[in-house]
Design an enzyme around this catalytic site. Structure first.
Site, short mmCIF file in Angstrom:
data_model
loop_
_atom_site.label_atom_id
_atom_site.label_comp_id
_atom_site.label_asym_id
_atom_site.label_seq_id
_atom_site.Cartn_x
_atom_site.Cartn_y
_atom_site.Cartn_z
N LYS A 184 -10.63 -25.99 -13.01
CA LYS A 184 -9.32 -26.54 -12.64
C LYS A 184 -8.54 -26.99 -13.86
O LYS A 184 -7.31 -26.98 -13.84
CB LYS A 184 -9.48 -27.68 -11.63
CG LYS A 184 -9.86 -27.17 -10.25
CD LYS A 184 -9.53 -28.15 -9.15
CE LYS A 184 -9.82 -27.55 -7.79
NZ LYS A 184 -9.63 -28.48 -6.67
N LYS B 192 -14.25 -16.20 -6.00
CA LYS B 192 -14.28 -16.89 -4.70
C LYS B 192 -12.93 -16.79 -3.97
O LYS B 192 -11.89 -16.89 -4.62
CB LYS B 192 -14.63 -18.37 -4.94
CG LYS B 192 -14.97 -19.14 -3.69
CD LYS B 192 -15.14 -20.63 -3.98
CE LYS B 192 -13.81 -21.27 -4.25
NZ LYS B 192 -13.73 -22.73 -4.04
N LYS C 121 -8.03 -21.33 -1.52
CA LYS C 121 -6.72 -21.79 -1.03
C LYS C 121 -5.63 -21.60 -2.06
O LYS C 121 -4.47 -21.42 -1.73
CB LYS C 121 -6.75 -23.31 -0.79
CG LYS C 121 -7.53 -23.80 0.38
CD LYS C 121 -7.24 -25.30 0.55
CE LYS C 121 -8.41 -26.05 1.16
NZ LYS C 121 -9.27 -26.69 0.18
P1 TYM Z 1 -12.54 -27.57 -0.40
O1 TYM Z 1 -11.40 -28.26 0.27
O2 TYM Z 1 -12.27 -26.77 -1.59
O3 TYM Z 1 -13.28 -26.66 0.64
C1 TYM Z 1 -13.70 -27.14 1.90
C2 TYM Z 1 -15.07 -26.57 2.25
O4 TYM Z 1 -15.02 -25.15 2.35
C3 TYM Z 1 -15.97 -24.57 1.48
N1 TYM Z 1 -15.40 -23.34 0.92
C4 TYM Z 1 -15.97 -22.15 0.98
N2 TYM Z 1 -17.14 -21.74 1.51
C5 TYM Z 1 -17.44 -20.42 1.41
N3 TYM Z 1 -16.64 -19.51 0.81
C6 TYM Z 1 -15.47 -19.88 0.25
N4 TYM Z 1 -14.69 -18.98 -0.34
C7 TYM Z 1 -15.09 -21.25 0.33
N5 TYM Z 1 -14.01 -21.95 -0.10
C8 TYM Z 1 -14.22 -23.23 0.26
C9 TYM Z 1 -16.23 -25.62 0.40
O5 TYM Z 1 -17.48 -25.43 -0.20
C10 TYM Z 1 -16.15 -26.89 1.20
O6 TYM Z 1 -17.36 -27.17 1.85
N6 TYM Z 1 -14.76 -31.29 -2.92
C11 TYM Z 1 -14.58 -30.69 -1.61
C12 TYM Z 1 -14.02 -31.64 -0.58
C13 TYM Z 1 -14.77 -32.92 -0.43
C14 TYM Z 1 -16.00 -33.09 0.25
C15 TYM Z 1 -16.27 -34.50 0.18
C16 TYM Z 1 -16.89 -32.23 0.87
C17 TYM Z 1 -14.33 -34.13 -0.85
N7 TYM Z 1 -15.24 -35.07 -0.48
C18 TYM Z 1 -17.41 -35.04 0.73
C19 TYM Z 1 -18.04 -32.80 1.42
C20 TYM Z 1 -18.31 -34.17 1.34
C21 TYM Z 1 -13.63 -29.51 -1.74
O7 TYM Z 1 -12.85 -29.42 -2.63
O8 TYM Z 1 -13.69 -28.64 -0.69
#
Ligand code: TYM
Length: 336
Positions: free
Chosen positions: A118, A200, A203
């Site tokens: 990032k 990957k 978003k």
């Molecule tokens: P975020 O918002 O990027 O993504 C949300 C969830 O979706 C999963 N994910 C994917 N899984 C498979 N293939 C993909 N291409 C893909 N893109 C996203 C992510 O692994 C995630 O589970 N840091 C986290 C958010 C967060 C969080 C937490 C998660 C903040 N606090 C506490 C769990 C517990 C994040 O940026 O996810």
């Protein structure tokens, strides 16, 4: 609204309102939340405080926060059973994050691959929040003493930090936090971009053909799969290294239909070219996503209903988070 019970184990997870949700989010996380919510005390938050580590337009952030909460429900999260809330409504996350920040080494944050990635993609805004982000994530998890955290593969390193911080605190003071386990699916833990299958699906990818969004129309889904980059060769076999494009689509097909890779290989053995396979994947995804999209539109249209769910959710979450925080403050020597 269910009471959180103490005899069941707890899961917590969250998603950032920094863009649309796509099939990757369902594959890596959301479908497991739905699956696990019956067995666990479940808390699912929209992590708006994480989202501002990257610049956000206020109006869009507001809209997306509600979109994502509605999407949780549309995908099958039952707000009668699970606690659905917005991170910034529960200030105990940030309060615990501060305590944990004072127990985290600079090097532990500096080696996070997501921070490095990032920082490259937001070179004009490498802020301290981006650096300490995984500590806030640890606080999200530890403040509820979550046992299990269902996430995609990209969160594994962050989970490792949460585990280390829980152990460090317990060791320094006394047993306080549950050491959380990640729950990462074997298939779908990392769904790749449809345009660059070694990257990957994300978003923040500006290429709209790279991702399938949960709000895409049936035709958009079909067209994106039709245009997806495949590999040289023409047989349908699973091999992430040699056939990343086809393997990714096999994962998507598995998610939408439940069919095993062996069954998928069998189904398309001897077909010529990728076209019939792509058509089947497209149709399967249309069938999988359409009910989510339709339900999303209903849930999202009921603004009052959604507000009620989020406010009740925040209250329940706060009651629980407050208890943990009080314990933590006492242990570290803050005066009550
Ligand atoms: P975020 O918002 O990027 O993504 C949300 C969830 O979706 C999963 N994910 C994917 N899984 C498979 N293939 C993909 N291409 C893909 N893109 C996203 C992510 O692994 C995630 O589970 N840091 C986290 C958010 C967060 C969080 C937490 C998660 C903040 N606090 C506490 C769990 C517990 C994040 O940026 O996810």
């Amino acid at each position: 609204m269910s009471e959180l019970s103490t005899d069941r184990k707890t899961i917590l997870s969250g998603m950032q309102p920094s863009g649309e949700l796509g099939i990757g989010h369902v594959a890596g996380a959301l479908r497991n939340w739905v699956k696990l919510q019956n067995e666990y005390d479940s808390l699912f938050c929209v992590v708006d405080q994480h989202a501002i580590t990257v610049r956000q337009e206020p109006a869009k952030l507001r809209k997306r926060t509600l979109d994502i909460a509605a999407m949780y429900i549309a995908a099958g999260i039952d707000p009668e059973q699970s606690v659905v809330f917005v991170q910034s409504h529960v200030p105990e996350h940030v309060q615990l994050a501060w305590v944990l920040t004072c127990m985290t080494g600079m090097g532990e944050c500096a080696r996070m691959t997501q921070f490095k990635d990032k920082s490259e993609s937001n070179a004009d805004n490498i802020n301290v929040g981006l650096f300490t982000y995984p500590i806030l994530m640890a606080a999200d998890i530890l403040v509820y003493n979550a046992d299990l955290v269902p996430v995609g593969q990209d969160q594994k390193q962050h989970l490792e930090l949460a585990r280390n911080l829980a152990e460090r605190f317990n060791h320094h003071y006394s047993q306080t936090f549950t050491v959380p386990e990640p729950y990462i699916p074997e298939v779908g833990g990392k769904i790749m971009s449809l345009q660059e299958p070694t990257k990957k699906m994300s978003k923040s990818d500006p290429n709209q053909n790279a991702s399938i969004w949960l709000i895409d129309t049936d035709d958009q889904i079909r067209n994106k799969i039709k245009r997806a980059v495949t590999d040289s060769g023409s047989d349908i076999v699973y091999n992430e290294e040699l056939r990343p494009g086809v393997s990714n689509m096999m994962s998507l097909y598995h998610i939408a239909t439940g069919k095993s890779f062996a069954d998928i290989e069998q189904e398309f053995a001897g077909t010529s070219g990728y076209a019939p396979f792509k058509e089947a994947v497209g149709e399967a995804l249309v069938g999988y996503i359409r009910p989510i999209r339709e339900r999303f539109l209903e849930v999202r249209a009921d603004k009052d209903g959604l507000d009620k769910i989020l406010h009740a959710g925040a209250e329940q979450a706060r009651a629980r988070a407050r208890k943990t925080l009080r314990k933590v403050h006492k242990k570290i020597g803050f005066v009550e």
